[in-house]
Scaffold this motif. Sequence first.
Motif, PDB file in Angstrom:
ATOM      1  N   PHE A  64     -10.602   5.255  -3.612  1.00  0.00           N
ATOM      2  CA  PHE A  64     -10.218   3.983  -2.994  1.00  0.00           C
ATOM      3  C   PHE A  64      -8.795   4.080  -2.452  1.00  0.00           C
ATOM      4  N   ALA A  65      -7.887   4.584  -3.289  1.00  0.00           N
ATOM      5  CA  ALA A  65      -6.477   4.667  -2.871  1.00  0.00           C
ATOM      6  C   ALA A  65      -6.337   5.579  -1.657  1.00  0.00           C
ATOM      7  N   PHE A  66      -7.121   6.654  -1.629  1.00  0.00           N
ATOM      8  CA  PHE A  66      -7.037   7.585  -0.501  1.00  0.00           C
ATOM      9  C   PHE A  66      -7.525   6.918   0.788  1.00  0.00           C
ATOM     10  N   LYS A  67      -8.745   6.367   0.728  1.00  0.00           N
ATOM     11  CA  LYS A  67      -9.358   5.835   1.959  1.00  0.00           C
ATOM     12  C   LYS A  67      -8.760   4.502   2.385  1.00  0.00           C
ATOM     13  N   GLU A  68      -8.656   3.581   1.420  1.00  0.00           N
ATOM     14  CA  GLU A  68      -8.293   2.211   1.778  1.00  0.00           C
ATOM     15  C   GLU A  68      -6.787   1.996   1.874  1.00  0.00           C
ATOM     16  N   ILE A  69      -6.017   2.954   1.347  1.00  0.00           N
ATOM     17  CA  ILE A  69      -4.564   2.770   1.401  1.00  0.00           C
ATOM     18  C   ILE A  69      -3.916   3.879   2.228  1.00  0.00           C
TER      19      ILE A  69
END
Length: 441
Positions: free
Chosen positions: A268-273
């Motif tokens: 999540f942190a990689f893709k969405e942030i």
Amino acid sequence: MGLVYPLPTLQEVKVAKEINLEDCLGKTVLVIGGGGREHAIVDALSRSPKVSKIYCAPGNAGIGEQAFNVPLKDTDVEGLKAFALENSVDLTVVGPEAALAAGIVDAFRAAGLKIFGHTKAATAIESSKEFAKELMFKYGIPTAEYRSFSDYEEALEYVSGRPFPAVLKYDGLAAGKGVVIASDLEEARKALADMLLDHSFGQGRVVVEDFLTGPEFSFLCFVDGERVYPMPLSQDHKRAFDGDKGPNTGGMGAYTGLPFITPEDKEFAFKEIMCKAASAMVAEGVPLSGVLYGGLMKTPSGIKVIEFNARFGDPETEVVLPLLESDIFDIFDAVASGVPADEPRWADGVTLGVVLASKGYPGKYEKGVVIEGLDGVQGRVYHMGTAFRDGTLVTAGGRVLMVVSGGSDLADARAKVYEEVRKIRCGNLFYRNDIAHCAFD
Ligand code: AMP
Ligand code: GLY
């Protein structure tokens, strides 16, 4: 190639450097900065068979064992540019944000020099809190609610209507001192007066944002436009003393292998942030080309951004880069050239690093105290603030050394690192005994 078990000693790296240096026609690299972060970058570069000469400006006593120190300040853009041109530097790598904010990348590129780091305009993702917050809201990157103000009365009125604690951030580089967590209106009033009436940090605006809760962690990625290459996650320890007590510091230790982050969290942190931020910067016409550092928090309502930095973190870099198995020169070179890099490979296992700081830090402290015992230390010792005085190694800063050990798990790495730390003899150093406590509590 397992770099982590065991980490080579500084002596082994030195011997490797003596064999490789000058007898092959490798690349010449200039690293800008002079702390533990830059020592870790120099150390990673010294493992590259493609690099034959490393300069570091200004460097420090430990860096001088692995590179040639150059007595130029990190913000002396003209001096550094002239040095790079005169010494046929193939690639420059920038550590500190002050050099990026001074426009070093723009100046080097204009002179036809290859450099790893963001332009001054792209550095706004760190240097302007308001720019970063606007970007996040415009592109749907999760972060705390906020408003930004230049007027004291308006800021005070907004804060009065929000829940406490409230977070007040000076909008500009403030050497880590521009954030106040106000627990009530009186504290908020004082901090706002300091920032907006007395202009303690300069003429900037103030971002007022909601207080988030949860464990913080650091996500560093190499970024070249839309291309984002993740590094292992790490966690810093900002407070001076055990149990997260005492004043805020530049960081007293760090580790990788975060027990509270699941693979889904990282995805999540990689893709969405991180990827969203990289794309957003491209869409805004200020593409990134260096390291993007997400200061993130795992809140009860998901992972959110506390801040972005436009550079490697310190002390996070010291625990992350020892895990890199790929040639760091290739990554720096690809990003600086705007071409795709191979996906970096990282060793299994974890790292844990403990900072040894001068007694009194982050307040007043003595310098020039003799340091002994480093030769026997296994693992890596990164110098943060050291100097040689008449050939003797002495303390020369608030944070002085960082010892980093690798292990199969955090208990293993922690046991090893403290064994090594205890070998260092100096009358004026202290360190935290509980680095990675999150994993053991
Ligand atoms: P910054 O300079 O933005 O990273 O802020 C410094 C520190 O203040 C962070 O590492 C957090 O510990 C804390 N902080 C900043 N913003 C918030 C927030 N919105 N909620 C809770 N803590 C925060
Ligand atoms: N470790 C905090 C920073 O580099 O900003």
